[in-house]
Write an enzyme that holds these catalytic residues in place. Sequence first.
Site, mmCIF file in Angstrom:
data_model
loop_
_atom_site.group_PDB
_atom_site.id
_atom_site.type_symbol
_atom_site.label_atom_id
_atom_site.label_comp_id
_atom_site.label_asym_id
_atom_site.label_seq_id
_atom_site.Cartn_x
_atom_site.Cartn_y
_atom_site.Cartn_z
ATOM 1 N N GLY A 60 -19.512 7.592 -1.570
ATOM 2 C CA GLY A 60 -18.472 7.927 -2.534
ATOM 3 C C GLY A 60 -18.526 6.984 -3.714
ATOM 4 O O GLY A 60 -19.596 6.492 -4.104
ATOM 5 N N ASN A 61 -17.356 6.679 -4.263
ATOM 6 C CA ASN A 61 -17.303 5.856 -5.470
ATOM 7 C C ASN A 61 -17.938 4.492 -5.267
ATOM 8 O O ASN A 61 -18.614 3.982 -6.152
ATOM 9 C CB ASN A 61 -15.845 5.684 -5.908
ATOM 10 C CG ASN A 61 -15.260 7.010 -6.340
ATOM 11 O OD1 ASN A 61 -15.923 7.794 -7.005
ATOM 12 N ND2 ASN A 61 -14.033 7.287 -5.926
ATOM 13 N N VAL A 62 -17.714 3.876 -4.101
ATOM 14 C CA VAL A 62 -18.289 2.548 -3.861
ATOM 15 C C VAL A 62 -19.729 2.669 -3.369
ATOM 16 O O VAL A 62 -20.636 2.007 -3.893
ATOM 17 C CB VAL A 62 -17.461 1.760 -2.816
ATOM 18 C CG1 VAL A 62 -18.093 0.396 -2.559
ATOM 19 C CG2 VAL A 62 -16.033 1.586 -3.290
ATOM 20 N N LYS A 81 0.849 -1.193 0.000
ATOM 21 C CA LYS A 81 0.000 0.000 0.000
ATOM 22 C C LYS A 81 0.880 1.235 0.000
ATOM 23 O O LYS A 81 1.976 1.223 0.578
ATOM 24 C CB LYS A 81 -0.869 0.008 1.266
ATOM 25 C CG LYS A 81 -2.087 0.882 1.171
ATOM 26 C CD LYS A 81 -3.271 0.157 0.574
ATOM 27 C CE LYS A 81 -4.477 1.057 0.422
ATOM 28 N NZ LYS A 81 -5.647 0.375 -0.104
ATOM 29 N N GLY A 124 -21.489 6.530 3.868
ATOM 30 C CA GLY A 124 -20.484 6.923 2.860
ATOM 31 C C GLY A 124 -20.995 6.660 1.463
ATOM 32 O O GLY A 124 -21.265 5.519 1.085
HETATM 33 P P1 NAI Z 1 -14.553 7.766 -1.543
HETATM 34 O O1 NAI Z 1 -13.518 8.670 -1.026
HETATM 35 O O2 NAI Z 1 -14.995 7.876 -2.963
HETATM 36 O O3 NAI Z 1 -15.895 7.883 -0.650
HETATM 37 C C1 NAI Z 1 -15.905 7.934 0.726
HETATM 38 C C2 NAI Z 1 -17.165 8.712 1.111
HETATM 39 O O4 NAI Z 1 -17.344 8.626 2.521
HETATM 40 C C3 NAI Z 1 -17.091 10.188 0.752
HETATM 41 O O5 NAI Z 1 -18.257 10.554 0.014
HETATM 42 C C4 NAI Z 1 -17.044 10.896 2.114
HETATM 43 O O6 NAI Z 1 -17.694 12.155 2.110
HETATM 44 C C5 NAI Z 1 -17.778 9.896 2.978
HETATM 45 N N1 NAI Z 1 -17.476 9.990 4.401
HETATM 46 C C6 NAI Z 1 -16.274 10.180 5.023
HETATM 47 N N2 NAI Z 1 -16.425 10.171 6.361
HETATM 48 C C7 NAI Z 1 -17.749 9.960 6.588
HETATM 49 C C8 NAI Z 1 -18.537 9.829 7.750
HETATM 50 N N3 NAI Z 1 -18.018 9.934 8.978
HETATM 51 N N4 NAI Z 1 -19.867 9.591 7.611
HETATM 52 C C9 NAI Z 1 -20.428 9.483 6.400
HETATM 53 N N5 NAI Z 1 -19.730 9.617 5.253
HETATM 54 C C10 NAI Z 1 -18.423 9.840 5.345
HETATM 55 O O7 NAI Z 1 -14.051 6.282 -1.199
HETATM 56 P P2 NAI Z 1 -14.500 4.924 -1.870
HETATM 57 O O8 NAI Z 1 -13.614 4.614 -3.000
HETATM 58 O O9 NAI Z 1 -15.985 4.934 -2.081
HETATM 59 O O10 NAI Z 1 -14.137 3.884 -0.718
HETATM 60 C C11 NAI Z 1 -14.959 3.770 0.441
HETATM 61 C C12 NAI Z 1 -14.301 2.811 1.418
HETATM 62 O O11 NAI Z 1 -14.135 1.527 0.788
HETATM 63 C C13 NAI Z 1 -12.883 3.212 1.875
HETATM 64 O O12 NAI Z 1 -12.690 2.802 3.205
HETATM 65 C C14 NAI Z 1 -11.968 2.424 0.955
HETATM 66 O O13 NAI Z 1 -10.709 2.173 1.542
HETATM 67 C C15 NAI Z 1 -12.760 1.150 0.808
HETATM 68 N N6 NAI Z 1 -12.452 0.431 -0.419
HETATM 69 C C16 NAI Z 1 -12.620 1.025 -1.630
HETATM 70 C C17 NAI Z 1 -12.345 0.316 -2.796
HETATM 71 C C18 NAI Z 1 -12.589 0.905 -4.146
HETATM 72 O O14 NAI Z 1 -12.588 0.137 -5.136
HETATM 73 N N7 NAI Z 1 -12.828 2.203 -4.267
HETATM 74 C C19 NAI Z 1 -11.802 -1.057 -2.738
HETATM 75 C C20 NAI Z 1 -11.732 -1.607 -1.402
HETATM 76 C C21 NAI Z 1 -12.014 -0.864 -0.286
#
Ligand code: NAI
Length: 356
Positions: free
Chosen positions: A183-185, A78, A181
């Site tokens: 975001g992308n996922v 990482k 959350g």
């Molecule tokens: P992202 O950065 O696109 O989305 C994260 C979202 O969570 C953001 O919209 C943010 O505003 C929100 N957020 C942050 N703190 C918060 C809180 N306290 N309460 C509510 N919302 C909150 O990240 P992504 O890519 O969607 O990933 C989400 C999680 O999944 C992360 O922990 C990441 O490590 C994990 N992950 C992601 C993968 C991927 O393919 N993108 C693969 C494996 C794990």
Amino acid sequence: MFENESFDGHEHVSFHFDGTTGLKAVIAIHSSALGPAMGGCRAWSYANETAALTDALRLSRGMSYKNAVAGLPLGGGKAVILRDSSSTLDDHFFESFGGVVEKLGGRYVTAEDVGVSERSMVAVARRTSYVSGLPLRASSGSVGGDPSPKTALGVFLGIRAAVRSRLDRSDLGGLVVAVQGLGNVGRHLCQLLHEAGAKLLVADLSAKSVDEMASRYGATAVAVDEILTQQVDVVAPCAMGGVLTEASIPALRTKIIAGAANNQLREGRDGQRLFDAGILYAPDYVINAGGIISAGLEFLGEKDASVVNFRIAGIEKTLAEIFARSRETRTPTDRIADGIARERLSAAHGSSAARM
Ligand code: NAI
């Protein structure tokens, strides 16, 4: 560093600085027993350097376990980038990061993670070929691209496995799922859950993202500090890690925790706490492996998208087996998953030692 509680015999940890772009990064390789160490690159504002190092150590170990349980011929690594108010994170910045990855000569392969976009990976790819999660190209068939929808698909399938095991139901129609959350996922997961007939409760720091899910999928908005404690069938943590703790677990009113966030348990004992509370926990690195399966197979040269989807479908089966073993042996699910990962890693260590 060796005294950091997250140090776990990591093979390599390096610190990188580029005065021109302001790049400050830590790259950790936990294990390369199964293959080149692969894992995303996270850009985050850390409280201090120790916090960044701890994150790199924990996340890279998680990648070793994730890749091992997903059956990928890849080790775990990482990168974390330390953001501060002066970092612009533009293309030059990520080209500089690509140069750092290149210097490691293929021991570490990067991809996107929180705070890092597909576009950033394109900049990284100008300086190194040890990168994945790039936009779909004619040369890579239909494999690759943003891993997030693949992660969401794996989480969706994992929720199905958990619902079958804990609620004895084969469909999600009418079930209530709280998604933390968007975001992308999280937003892709909301789409899949909505299409399967689930009712959604959602929270995000961004009001715009919440409004979008409300208008697209009829989701109900919940305050950020109340989403985890809703009375629901499933809670899907899809924001940051460390949300399941000695303090937060007693307040949960769900039967299942199944979401994408990495490192959801604050400490090892939290898995036991969930088990004792009768809450079925889908181990984070098992359920969120869809993205690494896509990016990993892309890096390994797979061109057939149906192979990727088949491997992601395997997440549902793997989780069903973990849940069954947990029930039979009265052992928390995270411990069952860790056991599988450690067995595979030590078997690979054994065979690589035998080849030397
Ligand atoms: P992202 O950065 O696109 O989305 C994260 C979202 O969570 C953001 O919209 C943010 O505003 C929100 N957020 C942050 N703190 C918060 C809180 N306290 N309460 C509510 N919302 C909150 O990240 P992504 O890519 O969607 O990933 C989400 C999680 O999944 C992360 O922990 C990441 O490590 C994990 N992950 C992601 C993968 C991927 O393919 N993108 C693969 C494996 C794990």
